[in-house]
Design a protein around this motif. Structure first.
Motif, PDB file in Angstrom:
ATOM      1  N   ASP A  59     -32.172 130.242  -4.146  1.00 28.33           N
ATOM      2  CA  ASP A  59     -32.589 129.196  -5.084  1.00 28.33           C
ATOM      3  C   ASP A  59     -32.543 127.802  -4.471  1.00 28.33           C
ATOM      4  O   ASP A  59     -32.869 126.814  -5.122  1.00 28.33           O
ATOM      5  N   GLN A  62     -35.552 125.193  -4.693  1.00 26.81           N
ATOM      6  CA  GLN A  62     -35.768 124.621  -6.027  1.00 26.81           C
ATOM      7  C   GLN A  62     -34.676 123.613  -6.383  1.00 26.81           C
ATOM      8  O   GLN A  62     -34.945 122.527  -6.893  1.00 26.81           O
ATOM      9  N   VAL A  63     -33.434 123.998  -6.111  1.00 24.26           N
ATOM     10  CA  VAL A  63     -32.297 123.141  -6.455  1.00 24.26           C
ATOM     11  C   VAL A  63     -32.383 121.817  -5.689  1.00 24.26           C
ATOM     12  O   VAL A  63     -32.225 120.735  -6.269  1.00 24.26           O
ATOM     13  N   ALA A  65     -35.058 120.481  -4.265  1.00 26.00           N
ATOM     14  CA  ALA A  65     -36.243 119.712  -4.651  1.00 26.00           C
ATOM     15  C   ALA A  65     -35.922 118.854  -5.878  1.00 26.00           C
ATOM     16  O   ALA A  65     -36.279 117.679  -5.948  1.00 26.00           O
ATOM     17  N   ARG A  66     -35.212 119.455  -6.840  1.00 25.88           N
ATOM     18  CA  ARG A  66     -34.853 118.714  -8.047  1.00 25.88           C
ATOM     19  C   ARG A  66     -33.901 117.569  -7.697  1.00 25.88           C
ATOM     20  O   ARG A  66     -34.024 116.459  -8.189  1.00 25.88           O
ATOM     21  N   LYS A  67     -32.940 117.873  -6.812  1.00 26.20           N
ATOM     22  CA  LYS A  67     -31.958 116.849  -6.431  1.00 26.20           C
ATOM     23  C   LYS A  67     -32.625 115.696  -5.674  1.00 26.20           C
ATOM     24  O   LYS A  67     -32.262 114.543  -5.858  1.00 26.20           O
ATOM     25  N   GLN A  69     -35.573 114.527  -6.126  1.00 30.07           N
ATOM     26  CA  GLN A  69     -36.248 113.645  -7.083  1.00 30.07           C
ATOM     27  C   GLN A  69     -35.268 112.932  -8.008  1.00 30.07           C
ATOM     28  O   GLN A  69     -35.435 111.757  -8.308  1.00 30.07           O
ATOM     29  N   ALA A  70     -34.237 113.649  -8.452  1.00 29.88           N
ATOM     30  CA  ALA A  70     -33.350 113.102  -9.486  1.00 29.88           C
ATOM     31  C   ALA A  70     -32.148 112.367  -8.910  1.00 29.88           C
ATOM     32  O   ALA A  70     -31.495 111.585  -9.605  1.00 29.88           O
ATOM     33  N   PRO A  83     -32.144 108.320  -7.403  1.00 31.93           N
ATOM     34  CA  PRO A  83     -33.383 109.069  -7.659  1.00 31.93           C
ATOM     35  C   PRO A  83     -34.507 108.575  -6.751  1.00 31.93           C
ATOM     36  O   PRO A  83     -34.528 107.395  -6.375  1.00 31.93           O
ATOM     37  N   ASP A  89     -43.600 116.333  -7.203  1.00 26.27           N
ATOM     38  CA  ASP A  89     -43.010 117.684  -7.268  1.00 26.27           C
ATOM     39  C   ASP A  89     -43.301 118.471  -5.999  1.00 26.27           C
ATOM     40  O   ASP A  89     -42.422 119.102  -5.419  1.00 26.27           O
ATOM     41  N   ALA A  92     -41.432 117.084  -3.010  1.00 26.63           N
ATOM     42  CA  ALA A  92     -40.003 117.382  -3.083  1.00 26.63           C
ATOM     43  C   ALA A  92     -39.739 118.811  -2.613  1.00 26.63           C
ATOM     44  O   ALA A  92     -38.818 119.062  -1.834  1.00 26.63           O
ATOM     45  N   LEU A  93     -40.583 119.741  -3.062  1.00 24.97           N
ATOM     46  CA  LEU A  93     -40.404 121.136  -2.668  1.00 24.97           C
ATOM     47  C   LEU A  93     -40.668 121.300  -1.172  1.00 24.97           C
ATOM     48  O   LEU A  93     -39.935 122.008  -0.470  1.00 24.97           O
TER      49      LEU A  93
END
Ligand code: HEC
Length: 103
Positions: A59, A62-63, A65-67, A69-70, A83, A89, A92-93
């Protein structure tokens, strides 16, 4: 011949629209190197260490990529990653996958 050209045009658009892969230039462009380096500890963790930490985690892309951006804190210490809203998206991935692929 004409279909060959059509194919080429299609690929060019796909290539521009969604970056399927990332490289150092993309890290540079997104200012990641202000806080990170591939193999030296700066304000943020070195990226080869990030790759090592998440090796074998299905995972992780995905984890991370989110981090990316956020932003966030608490995984590598008290320092805060702000951020990065300029990162899409797909970028980030792609960045997460690139970082995870570092040897
Ligand atoms: C202002 C400084 C700063 C910038 C700019 C920055 N980072 Fe970070 N980054 C950090 C810090 C600090 C941490 C550690 C956060 C933590 O401990 O949870 C971190 C952590 C990370 C991690 C590991 C996350 C985890 O949960 O293990 C990744 C991957 C990462 N950054 C990628 C990026 C990418 C890609 C960019 C550019 C788009 C970027 N960073 C820009 C400071 C920054």
């Amino acid at each position: 011949m004409r279909s060959l050209i059509a194919l080429c045009v299609a690929f060019c658009f796909v290539g521009l629209g969604s970056p399927a892969f990332a490289d150092k230039d993309m890290l540079q462009k997104n200012n990641c190197f202000a806080c990170h380096s591939i193999d030296k500890r700066k304000y943020g963790p070195k990226l080869v260490e990030v790759a090592k930490k998440y090796a074998g985690d299905p995972d992780a892309a995905q984890v991370l990529a989110r981090k990316i951006q956020a932003g966030g804190t608490g995984v590598w210490g008290e320092d805060i990653m702000p951020p990065q809203p300029q990162v899409s998206d797909e970028e980030a991935l792609a960045l997460a996958k690139y970082i995870l692929s570092l040897p």
